[in-house]
Design an enzyme around this catalytic site. Sequence first.
Site, PDB file in Angstrom:
ATOM      1  N   GLU A 131     -53.631  -9.473  47.771  1.00  0.00           N
ATOM      2  CA  GLU A 131     -53.161  -8.199  48.311  1.00  0.00           C
ATOM      3  C   GLU A 131     -51.761  -8.396  48.896  1.00  0.00           C
ATOM      4  OE1 GLU A 131     -54.572  -4.758  51.533  1.00  0.00           O
ATOM      5  OE2 GLU A 131     -55.643  -6.671  51.414  1.00  0.00           O
ATOM      6  N   HIS A 195     -51.071   0.052  49.956  1.00  0.00           N
ATOM      7  CA  HIS A 195     -49.929  -0.122  50.862  1.00  0.00           C
ATOM      8  C   HIS A 195     -48.674   0.444  50.196  1.00  0.00           C
ATOM      9  CE1 HIS A 195     -51.958  -2.486  53.973  1.00  0.00           C
ATOM     10  NE2 HIS A 195     -52.707  -2.924  52.972  1.00  0.00           N
ATOM     11  N   ASN A 219     -56.165   4.691  53.380  1.00  0.00           N
ATOM     12  CA  ASN A 219     -55.492   3.800  54.316  1.00  0.00           C
ATOM     13  C   ASN A 219     -54.248   3.176  53.698  1.00  0.00           C
ATOM     14  OD1 ASN A 219     -58.774   3.121  55.075  1.00  0.00           O
ATOM     15  ND2 ASN A 219     -57.404   3.917  56.631  1.00  0.00           N
ATOM     16  N   ASP A 248     -66.364   2.276  57.789  1.00  0.00           N
ATOM     17  CA  ASP A 248     -66.748   1.697  59.079  1.00  0.00           C
ATOM     18  C   ASP A 248     -66.627   2.675  60.233  1.00  0.00           C
ATOM     19  OD1 ASP A 248     -63.995   1.881  59.281  1.00  0.00           O
ATOM     20  OD2 ASP A 248     -63.678  -0.203  59.905  1.00  0.00           O
ATOM     21  N   GLY A 249     -66.179   3.908  59.958  1.00  0.00           N
ATOM     22  CA  GLY A 249     -66.023   4.882  61.019  1.00  0.00           C
ATOM     23  C   GLY A 249     -64.695   4.828  61.732  1.00  0.00           C
ATOM     24  N   ASP A 275     -63.216  -5.116  53.442  1.00  0.00           N
ATOM     25  CA  ASP A 275     -61.916  -5.549  53.973  1.00  0.00           C
ATOM     26  C   ASP A 275     -62.144  -6.442  55.188  1.00  0.00           C
ATOM     27  OD1 ASP A 275     -59.145  -5.774  54.009  1.00  0.00           O
ATOM     28  OD2 ASP A 275     -58.830  -3.939  55.142  1.00  0.00           O
ATOM     29  N   LEU A 308     -54.825  -1.104  62.988  1.00  0.00           N
ATOM     30  CA  LEU A 308     -56.018  -1.699  62.399  1.00  0.00           C
ATOM     31  C   LEU A 308     -55.625  -2.883  61.525  1.00  0.00           C
ATOM     32  CD1 LEU A 308     -58.068   1.468  61.353  1.00  0.00           C
ATOM     33  CD2 LEU A 308     -58.663  -0.158  63.161  1.00  0.00           C
ATOM     34  N   ALA A 309     -56.367  -3.984  61.650  1.00  0.00           N
ATOM     35  CA  ALA A 309     -56.059  -5.211  60.910  1.00  0.00           C
ATOM     36  C   ALA A 309     -57.311  -5.679  60.191  1.00  0.00           C
ATOM     37  CB  ALA A 309     -55.542  -6.287  61.869  1.00  0.00           C
TER      38      ALA A 309
END
Length: 387
Positions: A131, A195, A219, A248-249, A275, A308-309
């Site tokens: 990625e 991305h 995302n 995942d919310g 992920d 977020l990571a």
Amino acid sequence: MTSRTAFLGATVFNGYRRLTDTAVLVEDGIVTALAEPGELPEDATIVTLPDGLLTAGFVDLQVNGGGGALLNSAATVEGVRTICRAHARYGTTALLPTLITDTPAVTQAAIDAVRGAIDAGVPGCLGIHIEGPHLSIARKGAHDPALIRPMNDADIERLTTTGIDHVLTTVAAEMVPPAQIARLTHAGVHVAIGHSDASYETASAAFAAGARGVTHLFNAMSQLGHRMPGVVGAALDGPDTWCGLIADGFHVHPAAIANALRAKRAPGRIYLVTDAMSTVGSALTSFELNGRVITRAGGKLTLEDGTLAGSDLDMIGALRFMTDVVGLPLDETLRMASLYPAEFLGIDRTHGRIAPGARADFVLLGEDLSAEAVYIGGERQTFEPLA
């Protein structure tokens, strides 16, 4: 000598429908038949399962880490083994260890580690997902902007000569033009757009050149606007385009997921990915990626600025979110976790379903969707209690 085992006692979900009073016959790690219990060969070893739902093991095409190991910092055969082992306890029996944007040297080390893991027969290691680093700075997410760059001939050579059967790479459509995408796909590399801040037209051109899907729908990509549909619009509009989704919310609102499910045209479908980072299957509360600290709290992983990571998600958690929160029927959710990612990768004859010729990779789900038992190649897996 042929080893025959018959699994019976649970309801079987074969990837398409549920079967009762059905035994799954396995020989040397491969399903050979679905039969009535009275039709089993006399020499078969009988494994009587408790009540539950026996379904194909999950297939996760985006797994950055697990068990305390992150591929970027544990690019070894043992690192890959740790990652696969961590996710197996949650029913994932096949996955792509995923490398986040890094240097060419680390990228090559990860390729070598995954190839070595496959050669060593590490259970669950399918191939590799690379990625980056050919991404959009504007949509970088947790990727290190100092390492993001255009694709060159050396990158294409590296991706097309891995010696690994299943290679997936995520690129931004505006950073990797159609000619380069075509070179990769003609060499057997699966290309996904992610991305990316590309327009609908640029993303559509990438799909026309051979890109097969998008990485974590919604995302880190240009969003669906009424005049500028963006990457999201192109992904939902393209009938052959597949979409990974993090359920995942935190990454995607359940209403957006529900709308995407209604909008997506077949045969390309939406499939679940975790992920996941190194925290899954571990007691870690923080770790480092490219020199930056990522903190685990409240079920999510974030950089210091709140970005977020990756995720702290396992596939069982994704199933529960899709059924309990989004309201999707369990059978379709199971397809999103197994059959659909297998179809995307072109391995659905051997993965993602319970049928003659498929691997005997199973998960026995309890009433609360817990993984009561996990089998890889017909062998039950055992796991140490989490610390």
